[in-house]
Design a protein around this motif. Structure first.
Motif, mmCIF file in Angstrom:
data_model
loop_
_atom_site.group_PDB
_atom_site.id
_atom_site.type_symbol
_atom_site.label_atom_id
_atom_site.label_comp_id
_atom_site.label_asym_id
_atom_site.label_seq_id
_atom_site.Cartn_x
_atom_site.Cartn_y
_atom_site.Cartn_z
ATOM 1 N N PRO A 22 78.213 -49.408 94.234
ATOM 2 C CA PRO A 22 77.460 -50.214 95.205
ATOM 3 C C PRO A 22 76.093 -49.634 95.580
ATOM 4 O O PRO A 22 75.089 -50.344 95.570
ATOM 5 C CB PRO A 22 78.392 -50.251 96.421
ATOM 6 N N ARG A 23 76.038 -48.352 95.946
ATOM 7 C CA ARG A 23 74.769 -47.737 96.341
ATOM 8 C C ARG A 23 74.565 -46.462 95.514
ATOM 9 O O ARG A 23 75.388 -45.543 95.567
ATOM 10 C CB ARG A 23 74.737 -47.403 97.829
ATOM 11 N N ARG A 59 63.022 -50.329 91.602
ATOM 12 C CA ARG A 59 63.030 -51.731 92.038
ATOM 13 C C ARG A 59 64.433 -52.336 92.084
ATOM 14 O O ARG A 59 64.624 -53.439 92.618
ATOM 15 C CB ARG A 59 62.154 -52.566 91.094
ATOM 16 N N ALA A 60 65.406 -51.650 91.510
ATOM 17 C CA ALA A 60 66.760 -52.201 91.436
ATOM 18 C C ALA A 60 67.410 -52.261 92.822
ATOM 19 O O ALA A 60 67.147 -51.427 93.698
ATOM 20 C CB ALA A 60 67.620 -51.363 90.488
ATOM 21 N N LYS A 61 68.267 -53.233 93.002
ATOM 22 C CA LYS A 61 68.951 -53.429 94.280
ATOM 23 C C LYS A 61 69.849 -52.248 94.614
ATOM 24 O O LYS A 61 70.551 -51.714 93.749
ATOM 25 C CB LYS A 61 69.783 -54.718 94.208
ATOM 26 N N ASP A 62 69.839 -51.830 95.882
ATOM 27 C CA ASP A 62 70.721 -50.771 96.395
ATOM 28 C C ASP A 62 70.607 -49.482 95.583
ATOM 29 O O ASP A 62 71.599 -48.792 95.336
ATOM 30 C CB ASP A 62 72.176 -51.248 96.397
ATOM 31 N N ASP A 202 76.998 -44.060 97.264
ATOM 32 C CA ASP A 202 78.367 -43.972 96.750
ATOM 33 C C ASP A 202 78.450 -43.065 95.534
ATOM 34 O O ASP A 202 79.536 -42.569 95.196
ATOM 35 C CB ASP A 202 78.863 -45.366 96.351
ATOM 36 N N ALA A 203 77.327 -42.877 94.861
ATOM 37 C CA ALA A 203 77.298 -42.037 93.667
ATOM 38 C C ALA A 203 75.884 -41.499 93.468
ATOM 39 O O ALA A 203 74.909 -42.087 93.951
ATOM 40 C CB ALA A 203 77.740 -42.816 92.431
ATOM 41 N N VAL A 204 75.795 -40.387 92.743
ATOM 42 C CA VAL A 204 74.517 -39.725 92.494
ATOM 43 C C VAL A 204 74.351 -39.466 91.004
ATOM 44 O O VAL A 204 75.293 -39.021 90.330
ATOM 45 C CB VAL A 204 74.430 -38.382 93.249
ATOM 46 N N ALA A 254 68.665 -47.734 83.668
ATOM 47 C CA ALA A 254 67.800 -48.726 84.306
ATOM 48 C C ALA A 254 68.187 -50.151 83.900
ATOM 49 O O ALA A 254 68.206 -51.066 84.741
ATOM 50 C CB ALA A 254 66.344 -48.450 83.938
ATOM 51 N N ARG A 255 68.471 -50.362 82.612
ATOM 52 C CA ARG A 255 68.872 -51.710 82.150
ATOM 53 C C ARG A 255 70.172 -52.137 82.814
ATOM 54 O O ARG A 255 70.308 -53.282 83.269
ATOM 55 C CB ARG A 255 69.026 -51.719 80.632
ATOM 56 N N LEU A 256 71.122 -51.232 82.867
ATOM 57 C CA LEU A 256 72.422 -51.557 83.455
ATOM 58 C C LEU A 256 72.302 -51.845 84.941
ATOM 59 O O LEU A 256 72.921 -52.776 85.468
ATOM 60 C CB LEU A 256 73.403 -50.391 83.226
ATOM 61 N N ARG A 257 71.512 -51.044 85.619
ATOM 62 C CA ARG A 257 71.380 -51.204 87.070
ATOM 63 C C ARG A 257 70.593 -52.461 87.432
ATOM 64 O O ARG A 257 70.866 -53.116 88.456
ATOM 65 C CB ARG A 257 70.691 -49.960 87.660
ATOM 66 N N ALA A 258 69.644 -52.807 86.601
ATOM 67 C CA ALA A 258 68.787 -53.972 86.885
ATOM 68 C C ALA A 258 69.539 -55.286 86.804
ATOM 69 O O ALA A 258 69.145 -56.277 87.434
ATOM 70 C CB ALA A 258 67.598 -53.980 85.928
ATOM 71 N N VAL A 259 70.626 -55.328 86.029
ATOM 72 C CA VAL A 259 71.321 -56.609 85.810
ATOM 73 C C VAL A 259 72.684 -56.647 86.508
ATOM 74 O O VAL A 259 73.442 -57.604 86.313
ATOM 75 C CB VAL A 259 71.512 -56.883 84.297
ATOM 76 N N ARG A 260 72.990 -55.680 87.320
ATOM 77 C CA ARG A 260 74.320 -55.657 87.964
ATOM 78 C C ARG A 260 74.453 -56.789 88.997
ATOM 79 O O ARG A 260 73.474 -57.281 89.529
ATOM 80 C CB ARG A 260 74.571 -54.307 88.634
#
Length: 260
Positions: A22-23, A59-62, A202-204, A254-260
């Motif tokens: 989530p974050r 720019r990705a959410k959360d 939630d994760a680093v 970045a690709r994975l996070r941008a489309v979650r």
């Protein structure tokens, strides 16, 4: 100490899991991690592919991106050209530019100690041509990249003796072609722990290449991802060969996070 994983398929799976959290806090060292080393620290620049991925993550959410470096904060800001909204942590966690606010102030006693140690190290630097003394807000660095290993060892020994004579409580830590002396006992691990709480992460994800980055790897928890850039013993779970190889990891995240 178990050897970190280099298997690309395993790394890809781990990144998929991480990107779904989530974050997410993405914390990155700069020199030797986002950017290759250079003899002149002011001429260092992040690899274009890595920096593009960093900006995408920003720019990705959360998702919070923070550069965590041993550089002084003003030097880190200058070489990265980081946007104002990107958090920066300099001097191994002493200086902060987070949420648009700077935090760095030393006490008068700490300032006096920094000045006293700096004077002692300048005298050492004058004895070893090619050795560069870098003055930082909370301490000083002795750079030996431009001299032979033999001269570096001699200069480091002289610097250590001089710094401890000037201030018995000085914190000494080694890195790649640098020996650093600080008056405040703060590490990148302290910075990561504080950033995690500050952002409710939630994760680093943390990537770094140097001995000082081990403090950050040490505080990572289950579900976090630590990537060691280059050779050397490490507490990180994963390893890539060099900054160019890290570019691929950052692009994937970045690709994975941008489309979650």
């Amino acid at each position: 100490m178990p050897e970190p994983t280099t298997d690309q398929a395993v790394v890809d799976q781990v990144l998929e899991t991480l990107a779904a959290r989530p974050r997410l806090l993405v914390a990155l060292d700069f020199d030797g991690t986002l950017a290759p080393f250079a003899d002149d620290p002011s001429e260092v620049g992040a690899l274009p592919g890595s920096w593009a991925a960093v900006l995408t993550l920003q720019r990705a959410k959360d998702t919070e991106v923070v550069l965590v470096s041993g550089r002084p904060l003003d030097s880190l800001a200058a070489v990265t050209h980081a946007p104002a909204e990107m958090a920066l942590v300099g001097s191994h966690g002493v200086e902060w530019r987070v949420d648009g606010h700077d935090e760095a102030a030393l006490t008068e006693d700490e300032q006096s100690r920094v000045a006293r140690i700096g004077t002692a190290l300048d005298e050492v630097g004058a004895r070893f041509p090619g050795v560069v003394i870098e003055h930082k807000p909370a301490g000083h660095g002795v750079h030996t990249r431009r001299v032979s290993a033999e001269v570096a060892a001699e200069a480091n020994a002289a610097a250590s003796a001089a710094a401890h004579d000037a201030d018995p409580d000085v914190l000494e830590r080694g890195g790649k072609d640098i020996l650093e002396f600080a008056v405040r006992h703060v590490t990148k691990g302290d910075a990561i722990a504080r950033l995690r709480d500050l952002h409710g992460a939630d994760a680093v994800f943390f990537a770094g290449d140097d001995v000082t980055d081990e403090d950050a790897f040490r505080v990572l928890r289950d579900g976090d991802v630590g990537v060691k850039v280059g050779e050397g013993d490490t507490l990180a779970g994963y390893r890539v060969d060099d900054p160019a190889a890290l570019t691929d990891v950052l692009k994937r995240l970045a690709r994975l996070r941008a489309v979650r």
